[in-house]
Write an enzyme that holds these catalytic residues in place. Structure first.
Site, PDB file in Angstrom:
ATOM      1  N   GLY A   1       0.879  -1.227  -0.142  1.00  0.00           N
ATOM      2  CA  GLY A   1      -0.095  -0.011  -0.018  1.00  0.00           C
ATOM      3  C   GLY A   1       0.871   1.189  -0.050  1.00  0.00           C
ATOM      4  CD  GLU A   2       2.306   5.978  -0.436  1.00  0.00           C
ATOM      5  OE1 GLU A   2       2.103   5.365  -1.471  1.00  0.00           O
ATOM      6  OE2 GLU A   2       3.427   6.310   0.018  1.00  0.00           O
ATOM      7  CB  SER A   3       5.542   2.375   3.471  1.00  0.00           C
ATOM      8  OG  SER A   3       6.194   3.291   2.951  1.00  0.00           O
TER       9      SER A   3
ATOM     10  CB  CYS B   1       5.168  -4.194  -1.503  1.00  0.00           C
ATOM     11  SG  CYS B   1       5.500  -2.871  -2.818  1.00  0.00           S
TER      12      CYS B   1
ATOM     13  NE  ARG C   1       8.347   5.202   0.388  1.00  0.00           N
ATOM     14  CZ  ARG C   1       7.469   6.279   0.752  1.00  0.00           C
ATOM     15  NH1 ARG C   1       7.755   7.199   1.409  1.00  0.00           N
ATOM     16  NH2 ARG C   1       6.271   6.263   0.095  1.00  0.00           N
TER      17      ARG C   1
ATOM     18  CB  ILE D   1       2.648  -2.443  -7.629  1.00  0.00           C
ATOM     19  CG1 ILE D   1       2.014  -3.603  -8.311  1.00  0.00           C
ATOM     20  CG2 ILE D   1       2.028  -1.247  -7.920  1.00  0.00           C
ATOM     21  CD1 ILE D   1       0.740  -4.019  -8.137  1.00  0.00           C
ATOM     22  NE  ARG D   2       2.855   3.693  -6.719  1.00  0.00           N
ATOM     23  CZ  ARG D   2       1.553   3.094  -7.160  1.00  0.00           C
ATOM     24  NH1 ARG D   2       1.272   2.914  -8.128  1.00  0.00           N
ATOM     25  NH2 ARG D   2       0.756   2.650  -6.078  1.00  0.00           N
TER      26      ARG D   2
ATOM     27  CG  HIS E   1       2.137  -6.383  -4.341  1.00  0.00           C
ATOM     28  ND1 HIS E   1       1.411  -5.955  -3.470  1.00  0.00           N
ATOM     29  CD2 HIS E   1       3.013  -5.615  -4.960  1.00  0.00           C
ATOM     30  CE1 HIS E   1       2.082  -4.651  -3.318  1.00  0.00           C
ATOM     31  NE2 HIS E   1       2.983  -4.460  -4.145  1.00  0.00           N
TER      32      HIS E   1
ATOM     33  CD  GLU F   1      -0.277  -8.676  -1.915  1.00  0.00           C
ATOM     34  OE1 GLU F   1       0.729  -9.458  -1.723  1.00  0.00           O
ATOM     35  OE2 GLU F   1      -0.392  -7.476  -2.061  1.00  0.00           O
TER      36      GLU F   1
HETATM   37  N1  GLN Z   1       5.859   2.733  -3.263  1.00  0.00           N
HETATM   38  C1  GLN Z   1       5.123   2.435  -2.058  1.00  0.00           C
HETATM   39  C2  GLN Z   1       5.500   2.951  -0.742  1.00  0.00           C
HETATM   40  O1  GLN Z   1       6.833   3.337  -0.703  1.00  0.00           O
HETATM   41  C3  GLN Z   1       5.076   0.988  -1.793  1.00  0.00           C
HETATM   42  C4  GLN Z   1       4.102   0.387  -3.047  1.00  0.00           C
HETATM   43  C5  GLN Z   1       3.438  -0.924  -2.758  1.00  0.00           C
HETATM   44  O2  GLN Z   1       3.241  -1.494  -1.322  1.00  0.00           O
HETATM   45  N2  GLN Z   1       2.861  -1.560  -3.863  1.00  0.00           N
HETATM   46  O3  GLN Z   1       5.296   3.057   0.201  1.00  0.00           O
END
Ligand code: GLN
Length: 201
Positions: free
Chosen positions: A52-54, A84, A115, A142-143, A178, A180
């Site tokens: 997600g977004e850490s 992630c 990151r 993903i990112r 990921h 999941e």
């Molecule tokens: N780029 C996100 C972060 O730095 C992590 C991306 C993800 O969990 N898919 O939090």
């Protein structure tokens, strides 16, 4: 068996579904529950921190007192898996961005993370990766962050290009990708096997 999935933000539902399927596949009985407030993590046999977004995940788990509960269990040998953003949250050392934003980390795994390590050109991609103890695994990035430094207690489970993307330190495992988001349950099954062993001791 009771697995807690940190549910403040990110791919929570996907992890719950994958963990339930993995439980069935392992012949384990139990429940998988999302954690949005204090009081749910204690009594769990395993904890998952999703992608997600850490920055958001960190802020909310520390604000809600969930972080302290995770730390207490992890220090008591309960397995924790981060994927992630979850990998970032579990790390001991962040990068400049983490420092700049004052993002708090759980510091449970002696790794340095970067990151968005794969840059803007490669926001998301899938590659078959050799993962130790698992085999070739379809890894969805993903990112994604990456691990750029490991302490001597850390076992490397997977690498991609110049980066470490899977690691284990005792009861803590993390992946930059990921598991999941694929139908391949092997990583969740591996984690549940860790939980089963730990809960017997
Ligand atoms: N780029 C996100 C972060 O730095 C992590 C991306 C993800 O969990 N898919 O939090």
């Amino acid at each position: 068996m009771r697995i807690a999935v940190v549910g403040v933000q990110g791919d929570v539902e996907e992890h719950i579904i994958a963990t339930k399927k993995a439980m069935d596949a392992e012949g384990l009985k139990g429940e998988v529950i999302p954690v949005r407030k204090q009081g749910v993590v204690p009594d769990s046999d395993g904890i998952i921190i999703p992608g997600g977004e850490s920055t958001t995940i960190s802020r909310l788990i520390f604000r809600e007192g969930i972080a302290e509960e995770i730390l207490a269990l992890a220090n008591n040998d309960v397995p924790v898996m981060g994927t992630c953003a979850g990998l970032i949250t579990l790390a001991k050392h962040g990068d400049e961005e983490v420092k700049k934003t004052g993002q708090k980390l759980l510091r449970l795994m002696d790794v340095q993370v970067k990151r968005n390590a794969f840059g803007r050109q490669r926001e998301s991609f899938e590659v078959p990766l050799e993962v130790k103890n698992i085999g070739i695994y379809p890894a969805v990035f993903i990112r994604a962050p990456a691990i750029v430094g490991v302490g001597k207690e850390v076992e490397v489970l997977a690498t991609f290009e110049d980066f470490v993307v899977g690691a284990r330190q005792d009861n803590i495992i993390s992946f930059a990708f990921h598991p999941e988001l694929t139908d391949d349950l092997r990583i969740h099954r591996y984690f549940l096997a860790m939980c089963k062993t730990a809960s017997r001791q």
